[in-house]
Design a protein around this motif. Structure first.
Motif, PDB file in Angstrom:
ATOM      1  N   SER A 266       0.853  -1.181   0.000  1.00 34.44           N
ATOM      2  CA  SER A 266       0.000   0.000   0.000  1.00 34.44           C
ATOM      3  C   SER A 266       0.891   1.234   0.000  1.00 34.44           C
ATOM      4  CB  SER A 266      -0.918   0.016   1.228  1.00 34.44           C
ATOM      5  OG  SER A 266      -1.679   1.210   1.265  1.00 34.44           O
ATOM      6  N   GLY A 267       0.388   2.289  -0.626  1.00 35.54           N
ATOM      7  CA  GLY A 267       1.102   3.560  -0.582  1.00 35.54           C
ATOM      8  C   GLY A 267       0.982   4.237   0.763  1.00 35.54           C
ATOM      9  N   TRP A 268       0.030   3.813   1.559  1.00 35.38           N
ATOM     10  CA  TRP A 268      -0.143   4.346   2.911  1.00 35.38           C
ATOM     11  C   TRP A 268       0.775   3.616   3.893  1.00 35.38           C
ATOM     12  CZ3 TRP A 268      -2.677   8.706   3.575  1.00 35.38           C
ATOM     13  CH2 TRP A 268      -3.716   9.054   2.691  1.00 35.38           C
ATOM     14  N   ASN A 269       1.005   4.246   5.005  1.00 36.19           N
ATOM     15  CA  ASN A 269       1.669   3.588   6.125  1.00 36.19           C
ATOM     16  C   ASN A 269       0.595   2.866   6.936  1.00 36.19           C
ATOM     17  OD1 ASN A 269       3.019   2.787   8.396  1.00 36.19           O
ATOM     18  ND2 ASN A 269       3.764   4.811   8.982  1.00 36.19           N
ATOM     19  N   ILE A 270       0.491   1.546   6.727  1.00 33.18           N
ATOM     20  CA  ILE A 270      -0.557   0.761   7.406  1.00 33.18           C
ATOM     21  C   ILE A 270       0.033  -0.079   8.537  1.00 33.18           C
ATOM     22  CG2 ILE A 270      -2.036   0.690   5.363  1.00 33.18           C
ATOM     23  CD1 ILE A 270      -0.991  -2.147   4.868  1.00 33.18           C
ATOM     24  N   ASN A 271       1.214   0.250   8.938  1.00 33.64           N
ATOM     25  CA  ASN A 271       1.853  -0.523  10.007  1.00 33.64           C
ATOM     26  C   ASN A 271       1.015  -0.492  11.279  1.00 33.64           C
ATOM     27  OD1 ASN A 271       3.647  -1.942  11.540  1.00 33.64           O
ATOM     28  ND2 ASN A 271       5.179  -0.337  11.673  1.00 33.64           N
ATOM     29  N   PHE A 272       0.540   0.681  11.636  1.00 31.57           N
ATOM     30  CA  PHE A 272      -0.234   0.797  12.871  1.00 31.57           C
ATOM     31  C   PHE A 272      -1.569   0.080  12.756  1.00 31.57           C
ATOM     32  CE2 PHE A 272      -2.207   3.994  10.377  1.00 31.57           C
ATOM     33  CZ  PHE A 272      -3.435   4.321  10.933  1.00 31.57           C
ATOM     34  N   LEU A 273      -2.129   0.015  11.542  1.00 28.20           N
ATOM     35  CA  LEU A 273      -3.389  -0.701  11.358  1.00 28.20           C
ATOM     36  C   LEU A 273      -3.187  -2.204  11.498  1.00 28.20           C
ATOM     37  CD1 LEU A 273      -4.889   1.312   8.362  1.00 28.20           C
ATOM     38  CD2 LEU A 273      -5.503   1.477  10.780  1.00 28.20           C
ATOM     39  N   LEU A 274      -2.070  -2.696  10.964  1.00 28.70           N
ATOM     40  CA  LEU A 274      -1.787  -4.119  11.125  1.00 28.70           C
ATOM     41  C   LEU A 274      -1.511  -4.457  12.576  1.00 28.70           C
ATOM     42  CD1 LEU A 274       0.515  -4.672   8.013  1.00 28.70           C
ATOM     43  CD2 LEU A 274      -1.859  -5.396   8.276  1.00 28.70           C
ATOM     44  N   SER A 275      -0.876  -3.559  13.288  1.00 32.15           N
ATOM     45  CA  SER A 275      -0.592  -3.809  14.699  1.00 32.15           C
ATOM     46  C   SER A 275      -1.870  -3.951  15.501  1.00 32.15           C
ATOM     47  CB  SER A 275       0.268  -2.687  15.278  1.00 32.15           C
ATOM     48  OG  SER A 275       1.501  -2.600  14.599  1.00 32.15           O
ATOM     49  N   LYS A 276      -2.898  -3.198  15.121  1.00 34.53           N
ATOM     50  CA  LYS A 276      -4.177  -3.318  15.817  1.00 34.53           C
ATOM     51  C   LYS A 276      -4.826  -4.670  15.582  1.00 34.53           C
ATOM     52  CE  LYS A 276      -5.322   1.597  16.065  1.00 34.53           C
ATOM     53  NZ  LYS A 276      -6.298   2.645  15.718  1.00 34.53           N
ATOM     54  N   ASN A 277      -4.377  -5.381  14.533  1.00 35.95           N
ATOM     55  CA  ASN A 277      -4.862  -6.727  14.258  1.00 35.95           C
ATOM     56  C   ASN A 277      -3.920  -7.795  14.826  1.00 35.95           C
ATOM     57  OD1 ASN A 277      -7.306  -6.700  12.142  1.00 35.95           O
ATOM     58  ND2 ASN A 277      -5.931  -4.981  11.670  1.00 35.95           N
ATOM     59  N   ASN A 278      -3.099  -7.399  15.784  1.00 36.07           N
ATOM     60  CA  ASN A 278      -2.140  -8.309  16.417  1.00 36.07           C
ATOM     61  C   ASN A 278      -1.203  -8.931  15.392  1.00 36.07           C
ATOM     62  OD1 ASN A 278      -3.199  -7.935  19.039  1.00 36.07           O
ATOM     63  ND2 ASN A 278      -4.807  -9.439  18.636  1.00 36.07           N
ATOM     64  N   ILE A 279      -0.759  -8.104  14.454  1.00 35.09           N
ATOM     65  CA  ILE A 279       0.174  -8.547  13.426  1.00 35.09           C
ATOM     66  C   ILE A 279       1.532  -7.927  13.722  1.00 35.09           C
ATOM     67  CG2 ILE A 279       0.742  -8.514  10.976  1.00 35.09           C
ATOM     68  CD1 ILE A 279      -1.595 -10.317  11.672  1.00 35.09           C
ATOM     69  N   PHE A 280       2.552  -8.772  13.700  1.00 32.24           N
ATOM     70  CA  PHE A 280       3.914  -8.287  13.905  1.00 32.24           C
ATOM     71  C   PHE A 280       4.617  -8.218  12.555  1.00 32.24           C
ATOM     72  CE2 PHE A 280       8.448  -9.223  14.541  1.00 32.24           C
ATOM     73  CZ  PHE A 280       8.788  -8.110  15.294  1.00 32.24           C
ATOM     74  N   ILE A 281       4.982  -7.007  12.153  1.00 37.48           N
ATOM     75  CA  ILE A 281       5.626  -6.806  10.861  1.00 37.48           C
ATOM     76  C   ILE A 281       7.074  -7.285  10.942  1.00 37.48           C
ATOM     77  CG2 ILE A 281       6.206  -5.152   9.059  1.00 37.48           C
ATOM     78  CD1 ILE A 281       3.227  -5.527   9.489  1.00 37.48           C
ATOM     79  N   GLU A 282       7.438  -8.219  10.085  1.00 36.13           N
ATOM     80  CA  GLU A 282       8.815  -8.707  10.048  1.00 36.13           C
ATOM     81  C   GLU A 282       9.663  -7.940   9.051  1.00 36.13           C
ATOM     82  OE1 GLU A 282       9.431 -12.808   9.621  1.00 36.13           O
ATOM     83  OE2 GLU A 282       8.154 -13.396  11.297  1.00 36.13           O
ATOM     84  N   ASP A 283       9.051  -7.437   8.011  1.00 34.11           N
ATOM     85  CA  ASP A 283       9.828  -6.745   6.993  1.00 34.11           C
ATOM     86  C   ASP A 283       8.959  -5.675   6.358  1.00 34.11           C
ATOM     87  OD1 ASP A 283      11.862  -6.046   5.371  1.00 34.11           O
ATOM     88  OD2 ASP A 283      11.688  -7.737   3.989  1.00 34.11           O
ATOM     89  N   MET A 284       9.511  -4.490   6.148  1.00 36.26           N
ATOM     90  CA  MET A 284       8.791  -3.387   5.540  1.00 36.26           C
ATOM     91  C   MET A 284       9.737  -2.716   4.546  1.00 36.26           C
ATOM     92  SD  MET A 284       6.693  -0.336   7.439  1.00 36.26           S
ATOM     93  CE  MET A 284       8.131   0.155   8.375  1.00 36.26           C
ATOM     94  N   ASN A 285       9.370  -2.709   3.284  1.00 34.35           N
ATOM     95  CA  ASN A 285      10.235  -2.191   2.230  1.00 34.35           C
ATOM     96  C   ASN A 285       9.827  -0.773   1.845  1.00 34.35           C
ATOM     97  OD1 ASN A 285      11.643  -4.622   2.096  1.00 34.35           O
ATOM     98  ND2 ASN A 285      10.127  -5.502   0.705  1.00 34.35           N
ATOM     99  N   ASN A 286      10.729  -0.121   1.115  1.00 29.57           N
ATOM    100  CA  ASN A 286      10.472   1.250   0.674  1.00 29.57           C
ATOM    101  C   ASN A 286       9.346   1.345  -0.345  1.00 29.57           C
ATOM    102  OD1 ASN A 286      12.515   2.239   2.314  1.00 29.57           O
ATOM    103  ND2 ASN A 286      14.082   1.988   0.719  1.00 29.57           N
ATOM    104  N   ASN A 287       9.059   0.216  -1.004  1.00 30.20           N
ATOM    105  CA  ASN A 287       7.991   0.250  -2.003  1.00 30.20           C
ATOM    106  C   ASN A 287       6.607   0.097  -1.380  1.00 30.20           C
ATOM    107  OD1 ASN A 287       8.090  -2.389  -1.239  1.00 30.20           O
ATOM    108  ND2 ASN A 287       8.292  -3.247  -3.309  1.00 30.20           N
ATOM    109  N   GLY A 288       6.536   0.131  -0.063  1.00 28.71           N
ATOM    110  CA  GLY A 288       5.247   0.054   0.612  1.00 28.71           C
ATOM    111  C   GLY A 288       4.748  -1.351   0.844  1.00 28.71           C
ATOM    112  N   SER A 289       5.612  -2.357   0.743  1.00 28.38           N
ATOM    113  CA  SER A 289       5.195  -3.736   0.979  1.00 28.38           C
ATOM    114  C   SER A 289       5.470  -4.123   2.427  1.00 28.38           C
ATOM    115  CB  SER A 289       5.929  -4.685   0.030  1.00 28.38           C
ATOM    116  OG  SER A 289       7.319  -4.642   0.252  1.00 28.38           O
ATOM    117  N   TYR A 290       4.585  -4.955   2.958  1.00 32.43           N
ATOM    118  CA  TYR A 290       4.665  -5.415   4.330  1.00 32.43           C
ATOM    119  C   TYR A 290       4.637  -6.933   4.337  1.00 32.43           C
ATOM    120  CZ  TYR A 290       3.402  -0.594   5.432  1.00 32.43           C
ATOM    121  OH  TYR A 290       3.368   0.771   5.520  1.00 32.43           O
TER     122      TYR A 290
END
Length: 660
Positions: A266-290
């Motif tokens: 996503s072009g948005w920063n959805i890290n905080f939204l995924l965290s609310k779903n009890n998701i732990f981000i292992e990798d986040m790239n500059n192209n907006g992939s999680y």
């Protein structure tokens, strides 16, 4: 390009960074092609002034030869921007060659002020920077500039507005000076999240700030940094909210990913939204992939991502994926290594994985197949588990489990029982890790040994025994065991190829037994009818608590004697008589067999003298008696002869009877 000297006296082929008078502050003004302007003797404040003068319209009489020492840009527009004010300053209106500067102040912590404003340019520069701290120049010679600490200046010629763009916000410069700008991004009433530096080439340039959080209000601050490092705040022309737009389902895309992972872009920063779903981000790239995995406890359940936001609830939507065996990540499944025998590996699946099990295949040090129930201690094993769902393999294996089980064998409840000729040991074998397989351990053996105490208190080993556990946990010693001795015995375990295990010790005294015969028995006859007896025996050879000697004459009632020392005497014995002396020992419990010695008393050397005296006396008496008797007999004979003579001579005549 015609390589010759410019109007300002600097060769076109020279690069500013290579110029001997080029300072760090001047290099910061270098254009994208690597060329800059060099003005020997000018400080950073003068450069800021010259840059401002470059934006002013030149007045009458501004023509003239600029100061020498300026490098030329390859970009002619940029060259004109800086050459023009230099040429103005070479006129009679203002002379800058006499200015002296101080050491450059640190960036963002100081500003440069001049004590006296230049009267000839006060009207022109009054619209440049209207603030409590203006940067001005004085035409007076030997004017010094003092660094002072202050907040960044406000520049009315630097203003901007903020608008929404896709995935973020846009800064539009309404009035600006070409150069480098810094924008700080922070959520409202929050700390600064990031800063970006961008270059403005004209007054209406824009700059997009993307990858922001949707439906979030931000605070943006734009600062202009001049050549001296001084930062000047820019004004925001509009007070409209700087809130980002909402997130739509189309703005989140599922992309290909490695098995066991979920990947979205996503072009948005959805890290905080995924965290609310009890998701732990292992990798986040500059192209907006999680990239992320399911949490351990939800590994075997459907993936459901809810995207409600507190600030724009109308944009709520859900993304879901049904459970697949691809969700299973063998790397995160905990496997408890076995620490006991029989070995047992226990994989720990999350509660959501109810129909899963693991079948293990194990191998030994030579890659031979081994069942968990047949494993031995002190051996390296490696087991790999095949994951099954409803007893059907899902073609995923757990990481190998490698282990070596250590069995620490100990001796417990060691007991000892003795007779006067044997010692018997009994014990129990304990092992925290191998108790249940003791009877299967063919390489487990025992070592027993006993030591006997000598008279000097030291010990010596009498016997050692080795035997395997199949023979039972008991050992008995019969060889070399003596009665009433102190013994120290020990038991320890042995496993082939392993170190010695802790041993257990026990001490005990054997029971009393038959004492030894007395040694060195000597029988003497000190006198003709007297017998002496001596002997010896080590106190330990009595084999019991008491130490008593006995001696007697065999066949002679009442002749028995006892003593704690082997010294005896028999007196008033018959002369020239054979006697048998018996000597034995007694320890309070048992009597030894006797030691016999035959001895003869001597004749009575006083008896012949008495007999001779008696004989002599007897002979004398006999002789005297004979003589006396003979004399008496002679006298009688003489008397008889005389009497008969007398009779014959004196006999009267025979009378005849009257009848005759």
């Amino acid at each position: 390009m015609n390589l010759n000297w410019s109007l300002c006296g600097v060769h076109y082929s020279e690069r500013a960074s290579a110029h001997p008078h080029c300072s760090l502050a001047k290099r910061e003004f270098e254009d994208p092609e690597g060329w800059t302007v060099d003005a020997p003797g000018y400080g950073r404040s003068e450069w800021r002034y010259l840059a401002d003068m470059g934006r002013k319209r030149p007045g009458p009489g501004a023509l003239g030869r600029p100061a020498a020492g300026f490098s030329v840009f390859r970009n002619w527009a940029h060259l004109f921007l800086f050459l023009w004010p230099f040429c103005l300053m070479s006129s009679n209106t203002l002379t800058l060659t006499s200015l002296s500067t101080t050491t450059n102040p640190p960036i963002s912590s100081t500003k440069t002020t001049v004590n006296t404003s230049p009267p000839s340019i006060s009207n022109e520069t009054s619209t440049t920077n209207q603030s409590s701290s203006q940067t001005t120049l004085s035409p007076q010679p030997n004017t010094t500039m003092t660094p002072t600490t202050a907040e960044p200046e406000k520049d009315r010629n630097c203003s901007y507005s903020v608008d929404n763009v896709e995935f973020g916000l846009k800064i539009k410069m309404t009035i600006s000076t070409p150069g480098n700008y810094i924008v700080s991004v922070a959520e409202k009433r929050g700390p600064i999240e990031r800063e970006e530096i961008f270059l403005i080439s004209n007054e209406t340039s824009t700059h997009n700030i993307t990858s922001l959080k949707p439906c979030t209000e931000y605070e943006l601050n734009v600062t202009f940094r001049d050549l001296s490092g001084t930062e000047i705040f820019c004004d925001k022309t509009e007070n409209k909210t700087t809130k980002t737009t909402g997130l739509t389902e189309q703005e989140i895309k599922s992309i290909s990913c490695n098995p066991g992972y979920f990947c979205y872009q996503s072009g948005w920063n959805i890290n905080f939204l995924l965290s609310k779903n009890n998701i732990f981000i292992e990798d986040m790239n500059n192209n907006g992939s999680y990239r992320f995995k399911r949490t351990y406890d939800k590994m075997c359940s459907d993936l459901v991502l809810k995207f409600p936001t507190e600030n724009c609830s109308k944009d709520t939507f859900t993304i879901s994926e049904n459970f697949s065996v691809d969700f299973i990540d063998p790397e995160v499944i905990n496997q408890t290594k076995p620490t006991k025998l029989p070995a047992k590996i226990e994989p720990e699946f999350p509660s959501s994985c109810k129909d899963f099990s693991v079948e293990y295949k194990c191998s030994g040090i030579h890659n031979e197949s081994v069942e968990l129930s047949d494993m031995k201690p002190f051996t390296d094993y490696s087991c790999t588990g095949d994951i099954k769902m409803n007893n059907v393999s899902i073609n995923k294996t757990l990481p190998p489990v490698q282990f070596n089980i250590d069995c620490d064998f100990t001796v417990e409840k060691l007991e000892i029982s003795t007779t006067n000729t044997s010692i018997k040991l009994n014990w129990e074998t304990k092992s925290d890790n191998c108790q249940d397989v003791l009877n299967k351990l063919d390489e487990l053996s025992y070592h027993c040994s006993c030591q006997q105490q000598k008279g000097d208190g030291r010990y010596f080993t009498i016997e050692e025994k080795f035997f395997y556990q199949t023979e039972g946990r008991m050992c008995e010693f019969t060889s070399g065991i003596k009665p009433f001795r102190n013994y120290k015995c020990e038991v320890r375990h042995i496993y082939t190829g392993q170190k010695d295990f802790e041993k257990a010790n026990i001490e005990e005294k054997t029971k009393p037994g038959i004492p030894d015969q007395p040694h060195d028995v000597v029988v003497t006859v000190p006198e003709n009818n007297k017998i002496n007896v001596t002997c010896s025996l080590d106190y330990m050879d009595f084999n019991g608590p008491e130490k008593i000697y006995f001696a007697q004459l065999q066949g002679v009632p009442g002749s028995s004697k006892e003593n704690t020392e082997c010294k005896f005497q028999f007196e008033d014995l018959s002369y020239s008589t054979s006697y048998t002396v018996e000597v034995f020992t007694f320890n309070g419990h048992f009597t030894s067999s006797p030691v016999r010695s035959r001895v003869d008393t001597r004749y009575n050397n006083k008896a012949p003298i008495g007999s001779l005296v008696f004989l002599i006396i007897f002979i004398i008496l006999c002789a005297a008696f004979f003589i006396l008797k003979r004399r008496k007999s002679r006298n009688v004979n003489e008397e008889q002869k005389l009497f008969s003579t007398v009779i014959y001579t004196n006999m009267p005549p025979r009378k005849h009877n009257e009848g005759d």
